[in-house]
Design a protein around this motif. Sequence first.
Motif, short mmCIF file in Angstrom:
data_model
loop_
_atom_site.label_atom_id
_atom_site.label_comp_id
_atom_site.label_asym_id
_atom_site.label_seq_id
_atom_site.Cartn_x
_atom_site.Cartn_y
_atom_site.Cartn_z
N LEU A 1 0.84 -1.21 0.00
CA LEU A 1 0.00 0.00 0.00
C LEU A 1 0.88 1.26 0.00
N MET B 1 0.90 4.26 -2.82
CA MET B 1 0.74 5.67 -2.45
C MET B 1 1.95 6.49 -2.90
N ILE C 1 1.76 7.10 -6.63
CA ILE C 1 0.72 8.09 -6.97
C ILE C 1 1.24 9.51 -6.71
N LYS C 2 1.95 9.67 -5.59
CA LYS C 2 2.45 11.00 -5.27
C LYS C 2 3.61 11.40 -6.17
N ASN D 1 10.62 16.42 -2.73
CA ASN D 1 9.36 15.74 -2.36
C ASN D 1 9.47 14.24 -2.59
N TYR E 1 9.28 7.64 3.43
CA TYR E 1 8.01 7.06 3.88
C TYR E 1 7.89 5.60 3.41
N ASN F 1 5.97 9.38 7.80
CA ASN F 1 5.72 10.60 7.04
C ASN F 1 6.65 11.70 7.59
N ARG G 1 7.31 14.63 5.99
CA ARG G 1 7.04 15.99 5.49
C ARG G 1 6.90 16.93 6.68
N HIS G 2 7.40 18.13 6.54
CA HIS G 2 7.31 19.15 7.60
C HIS G 2 8.20 18.86 8.81
#
Lengths: 239, 239
Positions: free
Chosen positions: A83, A87, A90-91, A208, A215, A221, A223-224
């Motif tokens: 999964l 994902m 897709i990103k 990115n 990930y 995750n 990010r940030h």
Amino acid sequence: MDKEPHISQRFDEELQGVHELVLTMAGVVEEQFANAMVALQHQDSELANEIISRDAVVNGYEVRIEEECIGILARRQPAAGDLRLVMTLIKTIADLERIGDKAAKIANMVLSMGHGSQAIHANFLRDVHAMGEYALRMLREAMDALARADADAAIRIARGDEELNQEYRGATRRLVTYMMEDPRTITAAIDALFIAKAVERVGDHARNVCEYVIYLAKGRNVRHIPLEQVAKDLQKGAS
Amino acid sequence: MDKEPHISQRFDEELQGVHELVLTMAGVVEEQFANAMVALQHQDSELANEIISRDAVVNGYEVRIEEECIGILARRQPAAGDLRLVMTLIKTIADLERIGDKAAKIANMVLSMGHGSQAIHANFLRDVHAMGEYALRMLREAMDALARADADAAIRIARGDEELNQEYRGATRRLVTYMMEDPRTITAAIDALFIAKAVERVGDHARNVCEYVIYLAKGRNVRHIPLEQVAKDLQKGAS
């Protein structure tokens, strides 16, 4: 029971297939961006037109890969690592598509600059050439890290984005200086400013992808979260 | 058999919950962007600082909603319309997060412009105010269309993006004129240029959300297809 390996093998093949399609799309996008840099350096409007018309190919890949990914989600109901991979793909294609847009945008500016192009300072072309090389290397390395799900490489590459941002800030400062010294260069310098910005954004998209790779590999995750801290956390997790 | 409605009801509640969370996030983002426009108009550095520190809240929503969506994919294995909804929400929050970034970016520019700010031409402030109102309306209407899965509204709103792009082109043309007339305004005008660009990008993100709404309602990926044609196709499909 005996159907299991068969189903799972076909599933693996499907995942593998869509993964390879993403790497193929990345190859097309890398070429589009590299060509945009060449078209800019040589004010080559024929090459620029080619890049613009080929943007539809990039868009076609995005739509097709997204459909395949959603098909996999619907039919295969992947869990855990599978999964995460879907994902991630897709990103990634959303960022690749946007890099393709930047290439087309630069190509469009090569065409629209027309006669004014001689006003582009040789120093700017040198700046943007170096930035373009750097962004292209980031993109290639990010896609390599994705192919190997290599989180350590991803962190290293993502950190390089700060260097590109510094190059960008230097280039824009110099452009402003030209404009002030000779206001006749203003229009050309503003085009140059947006070209530099587009190249800098390619680095952001590559970064990115690096975050998605972390990930994918680590299930986190990031990010940030400052990269410094991500690197420390992953090291702790590994020891 | 009797467990079915129970499971499906809890699933519906989960979907509903994450959908509402996205609308809440959108509310925060709208406020961030509206505040950025106010901070710019009044050179309000206190408000600008507030926007910048609140960007972490927007980022927190993005991470949390994405985790919930992936959790739903893993546990519930949604199909058809439910799967489309989850994909739509995942994509929407990426655009919302980027609108939040634009708000923070504009706030940062309000701070960094400092003393030079008086050089910002009143005409530019008028231009960017009108653009900001327009972009904010697009964003609100796009989120409304999402809440109602209303494809017709989505097409209408997405078409409005062209008007915002025209406003942007007009504003940049005028900025270039100021710079040429008075080269002392160059630095401030370049800041203004990037602010106008950020506002124009908010419209692009709202338009993206509209495209996801069409996908959600009609099951068709309309990215990279001219809106004129999308409207015609959907009309044909409906008749």
